[in-house]
Design a protein around this motif. Sequence first.
Motif, PDB file in Angstrom:
ATOM      1  N   LEU A   1      16.429  61.592  32.482  1.00 53.51           N
ATOM      2  CA  LEU A   1      17.051  61.989  33.740  1.00 53.51           C
ATOM      3  C   LEU A   1      16.355  61.352  34.948  1.00 53.51           C
ATOM      4  O   LEU A   1      17.015  60.823  35.844  1.00 53.51           O
ATOM      5  N   MET A   2      15.035  61.395  34.962  1.00 52.12           N
ATOM      6  CA  MET A   2      14.293  60.893  36.123  1.00 52.12           C
ATOM      7  C   MET A   2      14.340  59.367  36.241  1.00 52.12           C
ATOM      8  O   MET A   2      14.293  58.839  37.342  1.00 52.12           O
TER       9      MET A   2
ATOM     10  N   LEU B   1      14.385  70.338  37.270  1.00 53.77           N
ATOM     11  CA  LEU B   1      13.928  70.031  35.919  1.00 53.77           C
ATOM     12  C   LEU B   1      12.700  70.841  35.510  1.00 53.77           C
ATOM     13  O   LEU B   1      12.173  70.647  34.415  1.00 53.77           O
ATOM     14  N   ALA B   2      12.273  71.770  36.350  1.00 53.22           N
ATOM     15  CA  ALA B   2      11.167  72.661  35.987  1.00 53.22           C
ATOM     16  C   ALA B   2      11.600  73.618  34.879  1.00 53.22           C
ATOM     17  O   ALA B   2      10.777  74.106  34.113  1.00 53.22           O
ATOM     18  N   ASN B   3      12.898  73.858  34.779  1.00 53.58           N
ATOM     19  CA  ASN B   3      13.439  74.723  33.730  1.00 53.58           C
ATOM     20  C   ASN B   3      13.841  73.852  32.539  1.00 53.58           C
ATOM     21  O   ASN B   3      14.747  73.026  32.650  1.00 53.58           O
TER      22      ASN B   3
ATOM     23  N   VAL C   1      15.541  74.434  29.920  1.00 54.64           N
ATOM     24  CA  VAL C   1      16.940  74.573  29.502  1.00 54.64           C
ATOM     25  C   VAL C   1      17.836  73.716  30.390  1.00 54.64           C
ATOM     26  O   VAL C   1      18.776  73.077  29.907  1.00 54.64           O
ATOM     27  N   MET C   2      17.526  73.660  31.674  1.00 52.76           N
ATOM     28  CA  MET C   2      18.288  72.810  32.599  1.00 52.76           C
ATOM     29  C   MET C   2      18.151  71.344  32.192  1.00 52.76           C
ATOM     30  O   MET C   2      19.139  70.602  32.186  1.00 52.76           O
ATOM     31  N   VAL C   3      16.945  70.944  31.823  1.00 52.85           N
ATOM     32  CA  VAL C   3      16.719  69.566  31.370  1.00 52.85           C
ATOM     33  C   VAL C   3      17.639  69.248  30.192  1.00 52.85           C
ATOM     34  O   VAL C   3      18.325  68.225  30.184  1.00 52.85           O
ATOM     35  N   MET C   4      17.650  70.128  29.208  1.00 51.75           N
ATOM     36  CA  MET C   4      18.443  69.874  28.004  1.00 51.75           C
ATOM     37  C   MET C   4      19.943  69.901  28.297  1.00 51.75           C
ATOM     38  O   MET C   4      20.698  69.111  27.734  1.00 51.75           O
ATOM     39  N   GLN C   5      20.372  70.792  29.192  1.00 45.06           N
ATOM     40  CA  GLN C   5      21.797  70.842  29.540  1.00 45.06           C
ATOM     41  C   GLN C   5      22.237  69.580  30.271  1.00 45.06           C
ATOM     42  O   GLN C   5      23.284  69.012  29.959  1.00 45.06           O
ATOM     43  N   LEU C   6      21.428  69.125  31.219  1.00 49.85           N
ATOM     44  CA  LEU C   6      21.788  67.925  31.968  1.00 49.85           C
ATOM     45  C   LEU C   6      21.745  66.680  31.089  1.00 49.85           C
ATOM     46  O   LEU C   6      22.653  65.844  31.140  1.00 49.85           O
ATOM     47  N   ALA C   7      20.695  66.553  30.286  1.00 45.32           N
ATOM     48  CA  ALA C   7      20.596  65.394  29.390  1.00 45.32           C
ATOM     49  C   ALA C   7      21.755  65.407  28.395  1.00 45.32           C
ATOM     50  O   ALA C   7      22.351  64.358  28.119  1.00 45.32           O
ATOM     51  N   GLY C   8      22.090  66.573  27.879  1.00 48.66           N
ATOM     52  CA  GLY C   8      23.210  66.684  26.937  1.00 48.66           C
ATOM     53  C   GLY C   8      24.528  66.288  27.572  1.00 48.66           C
ATOM     54  O   GLY C   8      25.323  65.548  26.972  1.00 48.66           O
ATOM     55  N   ALA C   9      24.780  66.752  28.790  1.00 51.16           N
ATOM     56  CA  ALA C   9      26.019  66.398  29.492  1.00 51.16           C
ATOM     57  C   ALA C   9      26.083  64.901  29.760  1.00 51.16           C
ATOM     58  O   ALA C   9      27.134  64.271  29.602  1.00 51.16           O
ATOM     59  N   LEU C  10      24.949  64.338  30.136  1.00 51.68           N
ATOM     60  CA  LEU C  10      24.881  62.905  30.416  1.00 51.68           C
ATOM     61  C   LEU C  10      25.180  62.081  29.162  1.00 51.68           C
ATOM     62  O   LEU C  10      25.986  61.149  29.193  1.00 51.68           O
ATOM     63  N   LEU C  11      24.544  62.451  28.063  1.00 51.40           N
ATOM     64  CA  LEU C  11      24.751  61.720  26.813  1.00 51.40           C
ATOM     65  C   LEU C  11      26.163  61.903  26.272  1.00 51.40           C
ATOM     66  O   LEU C  11      26.760  60.974  25.722  1.00 51.40           O
TER      67      LEU C  11
END
Length: 96
Positions: free
Chosen positions: A46-47, A62-64, A66-76
């Motif tokens: 993401l970064m 991105l401190a959370n 779960v947010m990291v995984m949700q955003l990366a998943g949506a992106l992929l």
Amino acid sequence: MNEQNAEITLEVGEQEFTFTLTPADVTKYFNALTQTNKVAPGNNLLMTTVKQEERATLKPLLANPVMVMQLAGALLEEYGPKVEVIVKKRSATLSA
């Protein structure tokens, strides 16, 4: 951009973030994933692919993990090609 490179915009709340993904970015992400290391590769993806001027706004989100995984998943999911895959059943008999 060629068809393997993609510019993808994700809307998070009222903010928009634009990412530019290449096959090398996605390969690096997948190669960094291990059984005990999933959030850090997502954070790095993401970064490193978000527009530079949006990094400071994205970082606190991105401190959370779960947010990291949700955003990366949506992106992929958006980056991946849309293909239909059908798995055929294997024959019960073995050929000699």
